[in-house]
Motif scaffolding. Sequence first.
Motif, mmCIF file in Angstrom:
data_model
loop_
_atom_site.group_PDB
_atom_site.id
_atom_site.type_symbol
_atom_site.label_atom_id
_atom_site.label_comp_id
_atom_site.label_asym_id
_atom_site.label_seq_id
_atom_site.Cartn_x
_atom_site.Cartn_y
_atom_site.Cartn_z
ATOM 1 N N TYR A 2 0.829 -1.212 0.000
ATOM 2 C CA TYR A 2 0.000 0.000 0.000
ATOM 3 C C TYR A 2 0.861 1.259 0.000
ATOM 4 C CZ TYR A 2 0.885 1.031 4.934
ATOM 5 O OH TYR A 2 1.490 1.363 6.114
ATOM 6 N N GLU A 5 1.576 1.956 -3.545
ATOM 7 C CA GLU A 5 0.303 2.396 -4.147
ATOM 8 C C GLU A 5 0.027 3.856 -3.762
ATOM 9 O OE1 GLU A 5 -4.328 1.193 -3.555
ATOM 10 O OE2 GLU A 5 -2.845 -0.349 -3.085
ATOM 11 N N HIS A 6 0.258 4.157 -2.463
ATOM 12 C CA HIS A 6 0.060 5.518 -1.961
ATOM 13 C C HIS A 6 1.020 6.488 -2.658
ATOM 14 C CE1 HIS A 6 -0.875 8.695 0.890
ATOM 15 N NE2 HIS A 6 0.407 8.824 1.167
ATOM 16 N N LEU A 9 -0.152 7.182 -6.210
ATOM 17 C CA LEU A 9 -1.307 8.091 -6.200
ATOM 18 C C LEU A 9 -0.855 9.520 -5.921
ATOM 19 C CD1 LEU A 9 -3.983 6.003 -4.275
ATOM 20 C CD2 LEU A 9 -4.180 6.839 -6.602
ATOM 21 N N LYS A 13 -1.259 13.722 -7.231
ATOM 22 C CA LYS A 13 -1.837 14.701 -6.301
ATOM 23 C C LYS A 13 -0.937 15.921 -6.100
ATOM 24 C CE LYS A 13 -4.420 11.245 -3.737
ATOM 25 N NZ LYS A 13 -4.369 10.371 -2.565
ATOM 26 N N ASN A 14 0.381 15.686 -6.227
ATOM 27 C CA ASN A 14 1.328 16.789 -6.012
ATOM 28 C C ASN A 14 1.946 17.213 -7.347
ATOM 29 O OD1 ASN A 14 1.220 16.721 -3.021
ATOM 30 N ND2 ASN A 14 2.035 14.691 -3.352
ATOM 31 N N ARG A 17 4.669 20.366 -7.584
ATOM 32 C CA ARG A 17 5.985 20.039 -7.020
ATOM 33 C C ARG A 17 6.688 18.991 -7.878
ATOM 34 N NH1 ARG A 17 3.570 20.551 -1.556
ATOM 35 N NH2 ARG A 17 2.581 18.560 -1.920
ATOM 36 N N TYR A 182 3.402 18.344 6.712
ATOM 37 C CA TYR A 182 2.093 18.111 7.355
ATOM 38 C C TYR A 182 1.570 16.719 6.993
ATOM 39 C CZ TYR A 182 -2.972 18.143 7.790
ATOM 40 O OH TYR A 182 -4.260 17.788 8.063
ATOM 41 N N GLU A 183 1.638 16.415 5.692
ATOM 42 C CA GLU A 183 1.166 15.107 5.216
ATOM 43 C C GLU A 183 1.939 13.977 5.914
ATOM 44 O OE1 GLU A 183 1.632 14.634 0.979
ATOM 45 O OE2 GLU A 183 1.723 12.473 1.228
ATOM 46 N N VAL A 186 0.667 13.597 9.405
ATOM 47 C CA VAL A 186 -0.629 12.897 9.448
ATOM 48 C C VAL A 186 -0.421 11.392 9.280
ATOM 49 C CG1 VAL A 186 -2.829 12.574 8.234
ATOM 50 C CG2 VAL A 186 -1.965 14.876 8.610
ATOM 51 N N LEU A 187 0.417 11.029 8.314
ATOM 52 C CA LEU A 187 0.668 9.597 8.080
ATOM 53 C C LEU A 187 1.307 8.949 9.303
ATOM 54 C CD1 LEU A 187 2.020 9.723 4.404
ATOM 55 C CD2 LEU A 187 -0.185 8.834 5.150
ATOM 56 N N ARG A 188 2.237 9.667 9.927
ATOM 57 C CA ARG A 188 2.896 9.118 11.122
ATOM 58 C C ARG A 188 1.890 9.037 12.280
ATOM 59 N NH1 ARG A 188 6.009 6.964 12.678
ATOM 60 N NH2 ARG A 188 7.481 8.109 13.938
ATOM 61 N N MET A 190 -1.188 8.479 11.988
ATOM 62 C CA MET A 190 -2.073 7.347 11.701
ATOM 63 C C MET A 190 -1.380 6.013 11.983
ATOM 64 S SD MET A 190 -3.682 8.791 8.171
ATOM 65 C CE MET A 190 -4.641 7.389 7.642
ATOM 66 N N MET A 192 1.666 5.084 10.473
ATOM 67 C CA MET A 192 2.575 4.615 9.426
ATOM 68 C C MET A 192 4.001 4.727 9.952
ATOM 69 S SD MET A 192 3.022 5.824 5.467
ATOM 70 C CE MET A 192 1.605 5.163 4.650
ATOM 71 N N LYS A 193 4.753 3.672 9.772
ATOM 72 C CA LYS A 193 6.121 3.658 10.316
ATOM 73 C C LYS A 193 7.028 4.583 9.517
ATOM 74 C CE LYS A 193 5.785 -1.058 12.068
ATOM 75 N NZ LYS A 193 5.732 -0.720 13.482
ATOM 76 N N ASP B 75 4.022 3.080 16.923
ATOM 77 C CA ASP B 75 3.411 3.186 15.586
ATOM 78 C C ASP B 75 2.293 2.146 15.450
ATOM 79 O OD1 ASP B 75 5.111 5.212 14.775
ATOM 80 O OD2 ASP B 75 6.622 3.825 14.023
ATOM 81 N N ARG B 78 -0.674 3.065 17.578
ATOM 82 C CA ARG B 78 -1.524 4.097 16.946
ATOM 83 C C ARG B 78 -2.317 3.539 15.775
ATOM 84 N NH1 ARG B 78 3.043 7.372 17.440
ATOM 85 N NH2 ARG B 78 3.531 7.221 15.230
ATOM 86 N N ASN B 90 -6.704 16.871 10.968
ATOM 87 C CA ASN B 90 -5.475 16.206 10.507
ATOM 88 C C ASN B 90 -5.751 15.091 9.502
ATOM 89 O OD1 ASN B 90 -3.813 17.883 11.954
ATOM 90 N ND2 ASN B 90 -3.733 16.541 13.728
ATOM 91 N N LEU B 92 -5.659 13.855 5.259
ATOM 92 C CA LEU B 92 -4.846 14.066 4.056
ATOM 93 C C LEU B 92 -5.658 14.941 3.104
ATOM 94 C CD1 LEU B 92 -3.487 10.441 3.593
ATOM 95 C CD2 LEU B 92 -2.246 12.418 4.469
ATOM 96 N N ASN B 94 -5.282 16.399 0.170
ATOM 97 C CA ASN B 94 -5.385 16.196 -1.282
ATOM 98 C C ASN B 94 -6.083 14.896 -1.659
ATOM 99 O OD1 ASN B 94 -4.375 18.456 -2.566
ATOM 100 N ND2 ASN B 94 -2.263 17.856 -2.182
ATOM 101 N N TYR B 99 -10.601 7.731 0.682
ATOM 102 C CA TYR B 99 -9.189 7.303 0.664
ATOM 103 C C TYR B 99 -8.578 7.440 2.059
ATOM 104 C CZ TYR B 99 -4.323 6.740 -0.561
ATOM 105 O OH TYR B 99 -3.030 6.283 -0.615
ATOM 106 N N LYS B 106 -5.486 0.195 5.762
ATOM 107 C CA LYS B 106 -4.293 -0.462 5.214
ATOM 108 C C LYS B 106 -3.104 -0.332 6.160
ATOM 109 C CE LYS B 106 -5.596 0.155 0.384
ATOM 110 N NZ LYS B 106 -5.425 1.007 -0.799
ATOM 111 N N ILE B 107 -2.954 0.858 6.767
ATOM 112 C CA ILE B 107 -1.819 1.062 7.692
ATOM 113 C C ILE B 107 -1.934 0.097 8.882
ATOM 114 C CG2 ILE B 107 -0.787 2.705 9.337
ATOM 115 C CD1 ILE B 107 -1.433 4.936 7.307
#
Lengths: 303, 219
Positions: A2, A5-6, A9, A13-14, A17, A182-183, A186-188, A190, A192-193, B75, B78, B90, B92, B94, B99, B106-107
């Motif tokens: 994933y 895949e992320h 995607l 989206k960016n 940049r 920021y992104e 957010v991922l961390r 959530m 995400m390692k 991690d 969480r 907080n 994503l 975009n 999603y 998935k995480i």
Amino acid sequence: MYVIEHALLNLGKNKGRNILLGVITLAIITATVVAMGIFNTTRVVIEDTRAATMSAIRIQPIGRTQMTGSSQQESAITLEMHQYFAESLYITGADISDSGRGIEAVYYLIHPDMLGAFESDLRGRGLPDAYTVRTDDAAFASLVAPIENLQSLSVAFLIIILVMGAVIMVLVTAVSIRERKYEIGVLRAMGMKKKSVALGLWAEIIVITCICFIIGMGIGAALTQPVTDSILAGQSQAAGPTTLADRINNAPQTEAVTVDVSITFTTSLQIFAISIVLASVAGIISITRITKYEPIKILMERT
Amino acid sequence: MKCLELMDVSYRYEGSKDYVLKKISASFEAGKVYAIVGESGAGKSTLLSLLSGLDSCKEGTILYNGKNLQEIDRDEYRSKNVGVIFQNYNLLLNSTAVYNITLSMKISGDMASKEQAYALLKNVGIDRETTDRKILKLSGGEQQRVGIARALAHNPDVIIADEPTGNLDEKTEAEILEIFTHLAQEDGKCVIIVTHSDNVSSVGDVVYRIAGGKISTIG
């Protein structure tokens, strides 16, 4: 899975940049293709020229500098001796002719490195010490001089591109990734390692690099020959119309030096490896810096 | 059954001499709703960060199901065990609402299905059309709901919410509180809500007040 895949995607989206990063990467890769193409081709051309000119051997009296023509001393070596010398195992063949004014003999070595062995063989076959065995150094130097200049130019160009490119890519990647702090937060948050976040960001950079590599190879391949021709033409003009001819044994210059540049599979692989290493180094420096932050600090900065 | 337990936890920010939290002890059980109230700057959000594993305490111990949070993979904690609803969402920005939900699944290692994500979003009042819009194009209230759905996406044991209804109207607030109550009473989750709202704190089975770095039970 994933994570990749992320990352894919995110490419869409960016856009802003990624297009900026892509344009810079494309410019670096295109310039690298041109420089590497010229460098590798000139290397082969110089090697071929060396093999061709340095394999042609003449026997001369010691102290004589003029390579061509014959003299009484040189012709003192009889036709039979030349024919005996031509039986040496270190040569592919020999052109021996008697013009009436003297004997002209050119021996062709199997490999330019065999000159010493060939001379020893000739001494063994009775070549007097008053004679030496010489290659046509001057002709070689004259022929490859413009090509060597071109090669030196391509090396300097390549070094500048790689150093400047690496610095620019590190800066652009750093800015690009910093904007995504920021992104990343957010991922961390959530769960995400760090290594997954890093892998995703790296994958994005590598995909951009691969796309730029394909486009850059096309543009670079199209530009390499005109750039080469232009540089060689510039050198010929700077040297003057007769200079090159003068250097090549006073022979008249009939045409300008040309090099048919080609991007070989090996060159493509080298460029691909350089691109990936450059992009990875730039990416890893930026990613390492950004992922060391705790997610809460990133999110608090925003609020 | 104690789900989370704070034991003599103290916390101060880097470079600061003053403690935000001073040797606080409290416990949180599964199947209950907890409300944490207090004035702005009292340390509610700091406590939330510690409980959600976003930050770690230097002094004292936080136990999750008897295990020290310092010693487990935060991690993973969480992504699997705790769902956090942030005051400022907080999300994503975009990406689409759906999603955000599927990525959370998935995480956590769950099989992510869009249908599950649509169902979750529907439960918090997001219709199908809105789910496929980017977060940036959603209103504050809609983003808050997506944040709630994301916190529930990986079916965590603990749900921690920072002012979860701050941007919602009364009707939606009531619906969201109903969801929290349901999650605690029917699904056995531990729900911890940081709030200023008396209305929200009224649904708490236990209400903690933080003041002067100390924590006390007021209901």
